[in-house]
Design an enzyme around this catalytic site. Structure first.
Site, mmCIF file in Angstrom:
data_model
loop_
_atom_site.group_PDB
_atom_site.id
_atom_site.type_symbol
_atom_site.label_atom_id
_atom_site.label_comp_id
_atom_site.label_asym_id
_atom_site.label_seq_id
_atom_site.Cartn_x
_atom_site.Cartn_y
_atom_site.Cartn_z
ATOM 1 N N ASP A 11 106.384 141.843 61.804
ATOM 2 C CA ASP A 11 105.944 141.552 63.160
ATOM 3 C C ASP A 11 107.221 141.346 63.985
ATOM 4 O OD1 ASP A 11 104.394 140.548 65.386
ATOM 5 O OD2 ASP A 11 104.930 138.530 64.737
ATOM 6 N N ASP A 13 107.536 139.463 67.587
ATOM 7 C CA ASP A 13 107.658 138.183 68.282
ATOM 8 C C ASP A 13 107.436 137.010 67.325
ATOM 9 O OD1 ASP A 13 106.461 138.983 71.626
ATOM 10 O OD2 ASP A 13 107.634 140.145 70.213
ATOM 11 N N ARG A 56 96.512 138.799 79.487
ATOM 12 C CA ARG A 56 97.885 138.319 79.694
ATOM 13 C C ARG A 56 98.737 139.357 80.416
ATOM 14 N NH1 ARG A 56 99.892 137.156 74.106
ATOM 15 N NH2 ARG A 56 98.032 138.232 73.368
ATOM 16 N N SER A 99 104.410 145.838 66.449
ATOM 17 C CA SER A 99 104.309 144.689 67.346
ATOM 18 C C SER A 99 103.186 144.824 68.355
ATOM 19 C CB SER A 99 105.644 144.534 68.094
ATOM 20 O OG SER A 99 105.557 143.529 69.076
ATOM 21 N N ASP A 167 103.482 136.107 61.427
ATOM 22 C CA ASP A 167 103.241 134.690 61.715
ATOM 23 C C ASP A 167 101.878 134.405 62.318
ATOM 24 O OD1 ASP A 167 103.944 133.895 65.035
ATOM 25 O OD2 ASP A 167 104.113 135.930 64.273
#
Length: 211
Positions: A11, A13, A56, A99, A167
């Site tokens: 991943d 970020d 977002r 990502s 994460d």
């Protein structure tokens, strides 16, 4: 292309880098705090990732693309990332990144860290400013798992010799698809489902688990 010995898919970020890039971009318009709260909820798995991302990204409308230069200057590579990628290459592996973030940043960051291949979302811009829309299909949990399988096939790597590192909740599908799923600096739900949990925020800790 010659077959690789193994494949590691990260991943981006909060894994490959310390930041959440969408928050850095939102800071350009003073909307960082609102976007950060929505990102946290998405990473915990409380809301649908694609729906959350569209919302977002909508907050980014009107931000000049010249702001990407300032965003790139704020990106912090995760400690140990260069050492880990060097070790992957030394052992005949491929380092990949998939990502839910954006090519506009990853296209600079990934090669600077030695990443071999990467895939992310793209932002639509018109007249030098973001429109608040994502171009094409969103890279969500299913998209991440599909990227891992696609790269494994392209590089001739059996699934059992793939490692996925993430994460957030949207990393769980690719972690399940991989031979080894690693929770790094991860949310509780991700740690609970991972094969391995890495606590220190140091990617060099993963060198020990490479084939």
């Amino acid at each position: 292309m010659p077959d690789a010995r193994f494949l590691v898919v990260f991943d981006a970020d909060s894994t490959l880098i310390r930041n959440e890039v969408i928050e850095l971009i939102a800071d350009e318009a003073g909307r960082g705090a609102e976007v950060a709260a929505a990102t946290e909820a998405a990473m915990r798995g409380e809301v649908d990732f694609a729906t959350s991302l569209r919302s977002r990204v909508g907050e980014l409308r009107g931000i000049p693309v010249t702001g990407f230069t300032r965003v790139l200057a704020r990106v912090e590579p995760t400690p140990g990332v260069r050492e880990l990628i060097a070790a992957i290459h030394d052992r005949g592996g491929i380092a990949a990144v998939v990502s839910g973030g954006f090519h506009e940043i990853l296209d600079t960051v990934a090669p600077s860290l030695g990443v071999d291949v990467w895939h992310a979302n793209r932002l639509v811009a018109e007249d030098g400013a973001l429109t608040g829309v994502v171009d094409g299909d969103i890279v969500d949990a299913a998209g991440k798992a599909a990227a891992l399988r696609r790269w494994a096939a392209e590089y001739g790597v059996p699934t059992r010799r793939t490692i996925a590192v993430g994460d957030g909740a949207n990393d769980l599908a690719m972690m399940a698809a991989a031979g080894l799923g690693v929770a790094f600096n991860a949310k509780p739900a991700v740690r609970a489902q991972a094969d391995i949990v890495v606590g220190p925020v140091d990617l060099a800790e993963l060198i020990a688990v490479l084939p």
